[in-house]
Design a protein around this motif. Structure first.
Motif, mmCIF file in Angstrom:
data_model
loop_
_atom_site.group_PDB
_atom_site.id
_atom_site.type_symbol
_atom_site.label_atom_id
_atom_site.label_comp_id
_atom_site.label_asym_id
_atom_site.label_seq_id
_atom_site.Cartn_x
_atom_site.Cartn_y
_atom_site.Cartn_z
ATOM 1 N N VAL A 67 0.851 -1.194 0.000
ATOM 2 C CA VAL A 67 0.000 0.000 0.000
ATOM 3 C C VAL A 67 0.886 1.242 0.000
ATOM 4 N N ILE A 68 0.669 2.113 -0.969
ATOM 5 C CA ILE A 68 1.396 3.388 -1.067
ATOM 6 C C ILE A 68 0.430 4.521 -0.735
ATOM 7 N N ILE A 69 0.791 5.342 0.260
ATOM 8 C CA ILE A 69 0.023 6.559 0.563
ATOM 9 C C ILE A 69 0.986 7.736 0.422
ATOM 10 N N ARG A 70 0.711 8.602 -0.540
ATOM 11 C CA ARG A 70 1.681 9.651 -0.877
ATOM 12 C C ARG A 70 1.040 11.043 -0.877
ATOM 13 N N TYR A 71 1.881 12.040 -1.157
ATOM 14 C CA TYR A 71 1.508 13.461 -1.073
ATOM 15 C C TYR A 71 1.126 13.844 0.360
ATOM 16 N N LEU A 72 1.793 13.174 1.320
ATOM 17 C CA LEU A 72 1.534 13.449 2.734
ATOM 18 C C LEU A 72 2.822 13.795 3.477
ATOM 19 N N GLY A 73 3.852 14.194 2.745
ATOM 20 C CA GLY A 73 5.117 14.560 3.367
ATOM 21 C C GLY A 73 5.062 15.917 4.033
ATOM 22 N N PRO A 74 6.222 16.453 4.451
ATOM 23 C CA PRO A 74 6.229 17.745 5.138
ATOM 24 C C PRO A 74 5.628 18.874 4.304
ATOM 25 N N LYS A 75 5.905 18.885 2.991
ATOM 26 C CA LYS A 75 5.315 19.907 2.130
ATOM 27 C C LYS A 75 3.968 19.464 1.566
ATOM 28 N N GLY A 76 3.826 18.197 1.299
ATOM 29 C CA GLY A 76 2.618 17.697 0.644
ATOM 30 C C GLY A 76 1.423 17.595 1.541
ATOM 31 N N GLY A 77 1.622 17.220 2.807
ATOM 32 C CA GLY A 77 0.499 17.047 3.737
ATOM 33 C C GLY A 77 -0.404 18.269 3.828
ATOM 34 N N PRO A 78 0.163 19.464 4.094
ATOM 35 C CA PRO A 78 1.506 19.585 4.653
ATOM 36 C C PRO A 78 1.527 19.106 6.100
ATOM 37 N N GLY A 79 2.724 18.831 6.596
ATOM 38 C CA GLY A 79 2.855 18.493 8.003
ATOM 39 C C GLY A 79 2.934 17.011 8.308
ATOM 40 N N MET A 80 3.142 16.152 7.318
ATOM 41 C CA MET A 80 3.347 14.732 7.558
ATOM 42 C C MET A 80 2.318 14.114 8.516
ATOM 43 N N PRO A 81 1.043 14.074 8.164
ATOM 44 C CA PRO A 81 0.057 13.450 9.047
ATOM 45 C C PRO A 81 0.401 11.987 9.342
ATOM 46 N N GLU A 82 -0.016 11.528 10.513
ATOM 47 C CA GLU A 82 0.248 10.146 10.934
ATOM 48 C C GLU A 82 -0.811 9.201 10.380
ATOM 49 N N MET A 83 -0.372 8.001 10.048
ATOM 50 C CA MET A 83 -1.237 7.009 9.404
ATOM 51 C C MET A 83 -1.697 5.925 10.379
ATOM 52 N N LEU A 84 -2.144 6.327 11.578
ATOM 53 C CA LEU A 84 -2.571 5.332 12.566
ATOM 54 C C LEU A 84 -3.853 4.623 12.136
ATOM 55 N N SER A 85 -4.771 5.342 11.502
ATOM 56 C CA SER A 85 -6.037 4.712 11.104
ATOM 57 C C SER A 85 -5.822 3.553 10.130
ATOM 58 N N PRO A 86 -5.080 3.730 9.022
ATOM 59 C CA PRO A 86 -4.873 2.592 8.126
ATOM 60 C C PRO A 86 -4.030 1.475 8.734
ATOM 61 N N THR A 87 -2.995 1.812 9.512
ATOM 62 C CA THR A 87 -2.187 0.735 10.104
ATOM 63 C C THR A 87 -2.991 -0.044 11.135
ATOM 64 N N SER A 88 -3.813 0.649 11.910
ATOM 65 C CA SER A 88 -4.655 -0.037 12.892
ATOM 66 C C SER A 88 -5.713 -0.887 12.204
ATOM 67 N N ALA A 89 -6.249 -0.376 11.082
ATOM 68 C CA ALA A 89 -7.227 -1.157 10.321
ATOM 69 C C ALA A 89 -6.593 -2.439 9.782
ATOM 70 N N LEU A 90 -5.350 -2.346 9.319
ATOM 71 C CA LEU A 90 -4.647 -3.540 8.835
ATOM 72 C C LEU A 90 -4.452 -4.549 9.953
ATOM 73 N N VAL A 91 -4.036 -4.069 11.130
ATOM 74 C CA VAL A 91 -3.843 -4.966 12.276
ATOM 75 C C VAL A 91 -5.167 -5.591 12.684
ATOM 76 N N GLY A 92 -6.207 -4.768 12.752
ATOM 77 C CA GLY A 92 -7.527 -5.280 13.116
ATOM 78 C C GLY A 92 -8.050 -6.308 12.136
ATOM 79 N N LYS A 93 -7.661 -6.175 10.863
ATOM 80 C CA LYS A 93 -8.071 -7.117 9.816
ATOM 81 C C LYS A 93 -7.191 -8.363 9.773
ATOM 82 N N GLY A 94 -6.177 -8.413 10.627
ATOM 83 C CA GLY A 94 -5.266 -9.554 10.620
ATOM 84 C C GLY A 94 -4.221 -9.482 9.519
ATOM 85 N N LEU A 95 -3.976 -8.281 8.984
ATOM 86 C CA LEU A 95 -3.040 -8.114 7.868
ATOM 87 C C LEU A 95 -1.756 -7.391 8.282
ATOM 88 N N GLY A 96 -1.552 -7.224 9.580
ATOM 89 C CA GLY A 96 -0.405 -6.459 10.063
ATOM 90 C C GLY A 96 0.935 -6.956 9.572
#
Length: 555
Positions: free
Chosen positions: A430-459
């Motif tokens: 999974v690629i999530i892009r345009y979320l870097g320091p300039k693109g976000g801007p501010g580099m948002p954290e990806m806890l929702s998708p990573t937690s969803a993957l863990v919850g789905k058993g795909l961690g």
């Protein structure tokens, strides 16, 4: 009390401005006292900071009774846990710079002689420390403390339990009743998120930096122990004033190396890498991702802490806290023990006062000869997809290599939706892009998708790559801080759906299996997607911030 004349010069109350101090309740005899600023992160925005006022009040009262003029002022914060998964997350990393700037403006604008920062949520710590370095008067950092764990059906909970419960609910591995009760019980008190997430990671490293007192980073916020520690911090601040010891004496290259070593040893957050690059920049110490990789290779991971482990930060405190970690690092010759601390003693001298605990700790801190990992878990990856580097968190990950087809997203919301809709399957990259320091801007954290993957058993079955950041609560096969970012035309911007990508943790490699001629052709056709009309601080931040490989700093 006699103070060092070199450190206490600016803050004497001068004749021209005495009227203002009379209005604040000062008397004539107090005008020769040093002024100590207390940067107070208290707010009711987040439980991380809601318990800070009693600490500030305690410290202020003690300072005023013992020969100083204490002046407290507010410091803003953003709650990552509340803004997570929303557009507000873009302001999180930006707030690190705002916090540093706010403290600098007030402390230097008011000519303060000493400074205490009282902080809680994630960016309070690096932002506060960057400010202490800039102001460079006798200073100490007081961490507000961790939250106590919650419990439901005998299981210890933290804020990440709620995010992971979303994925479990979606797979029907959790009932609606249990989901609701987990939400209710995950955050039972005030204090910062309770695993070895970003706030607790940074505060733990501050003990090794010598800018905070031993044991202070793992104490729970609601306890009387935290108040006692805060009083002691204020007493040491007065000692620092007498001696004229400034933060730049404490925060040296070797001290920063100690801090990074602690981050690795305890299994800390990927955000610490970003923050220490920024802190090193503040103190004019050259630090690169390659330097961090050198430290990683010599540092094992021994602490069994959430999110990938079992225990909350309070469990670490109950077995002796960070001093026990430092004691073990010292025995393995992994620390620079001559570094100074706010107590006036060196780190080695402080550790000589600590007895090595050997009983009842091995479920939290593993034996020296049986670490969780022989080398640190925050791995710097390089390759044609991340020329400047990227950071992977490898704790809890048994799979050392994954090659799969890319699923490309340009935002977090559509990514999380695809995961919950079962559009992302085992073996995907999974690629999530345009979320870097300039693109976000501010580099948002990806806890929702990573937690969803863990919850789905795909961690451990799906790799997630982003030029954004990860929460300290994220785990799995996750690679963040990809630099250069997509917004400036980094290679991650050229990835297309179904491209083959390899992430090899053993080889520290991140590789896009697309030939150079094809990439060159794609680059000629690449255009920056339409960006929303940015205004205010996000616009100014995006214009000046540098890449994550340099700390995402604005100065």
């Amino acid at each position: 009390m006699k103070y060092n004349s070199k450190s206490v010069t600016k803050g004497y109350v001068r004749t021209a401005n005495r009227s203002m101090f009379y209005a604040l309740g000062c008397s004539l005899k107090e005008f020769k006292k040093p002024i100590v600023g207390i940067a107070n992160g208290y707010s009711t925005i987040t439980p991380c900071n809601a318990g800070l006022q009693r600490i500030t009040t305690t410290v202020s009262n003690l300072l005023n009774r013992h020969g100083t003029i204490a002046q407290s002022f507010g410091v803003p914060t953003v709650s990552d846990g509340i803004s997570m998964g929303t557009s507000g997350m873009r302001y999180s990393l930006v707030s690190r710079e705002v916090i540093a700037d706010s403290i600098e403006v007030c402390a230097l604008g008011q000519s303060m002689d000493g400074l205490i920062v009282v902080g809680g949520c994630d960016k309070n710590l690096p932002g506060g420390l960057m400010a202490l370095i800039r102001v460079n008067v006798p200073s100490i950092y007081i961490y507000g403390g961790t939250i106590l764990p919650g419990y439901w059906k005998g299981k210890a909970l933290t804020i990440v339990s709620s995010f992971e419960a979303v994925g479990k609910l979606n797979t029907q591995a959790l009932t609606h009743e249990d989901f609701t009760e987990i939400e209710k019980h995950s955050c039972p008190t005030t204090g910062s998120c309770g695993g070895m997430y970003t706030a607790n990671t940074m505060s733990a490293s501050f003990e090794s930096l010598g800018i905070s007192l031993f044991y202070s980073s793992t104490m729970a916020n609601p306890t009387t122990e935290k108040i006692r520690s805060s009083r002691l911090s204020a007493k040491y601040l007065m000692k620092l004033l007498r001696l004229g010891v400034n933060p730049t004496i404490l925060i040296t290259r070797k001290a920063v190396e100690n801090a990074i070593t602690v981050v690795l040893y305890i299994g800390g957050s990927t955000n610490a890498i970003l923050h220490y690059l920024a802190i090193a920049n503040s103190v004019r110490v050259r630090l690169t991702l390659d330097d961090i990789e050198t430290i990683r290779k010599r540092t094992p991971v021994t602490c069994n802490l959430k999110p990938s482990g079992t225990h909350a930060t309070t469990d670490l405190h109950n077995v002796g806290g960070i001093p026990q970690v430092l004691k073990r690092l010292s025995s393995q010759e992994l620390l620079h023990k001559a570094c100074a601390t706010v107590t006036g003693r060196t780190l080695g001298e402080e550790l000589n006062r600590i007895k090595l605990a050997t009983q009842c700790i091995y479920n939290v801190i593993l034996p020296i000869n049986k670490p969780l990992h022989q080398q640190g878990h925050l791995l710097v990856l390089k390759g044609n997809l991340a020329v400047f580097g990227a950071v992977a968190k490898t704790l809890g990950v048994k799979r050392r290599s994954i090659t799969g087809r890319a699923k490309v997203f340009n935002d977090e919301e559509s990514t999380t939706k695809s995961i919950l809709d079962d559009s992302v399957t085992a073996g995907n990259i999974v690629i999530i892009r345009y979320l870097g320091p300039k693109g976000g801007p501010g580099m948002p954290e990806m806890l929702s998708p990573t937690s969803a993957l863990v919850g789905k058993g795909l961690g451990d079955k799906v790799c997630l790559i982003t030029d954004g950041r990860f929460s300290g609560g994220s785990w799995g096969i996750v690679v963040g801080h990809v630099a250069p970012e997509a917004f400036v035309g980094g290679p991650i911007a050229l990835v297309k759906n179904n491209d083959l990508i390899t992430v090899d943790l053993s080889e520290a490699l991140i590789h896009l299996h697309v030939s150079n001629p094809v990439l060159l052709k794609r680059r000629k056709l690449w255009r920056l997607p339409i960006v929303e009309n940015r205004r205010g601080i996000l616009k100014r931040y995006a214009e000046v911030v540098n890449q994550s490989s340099f700390g995402s700093v604005t100065v």
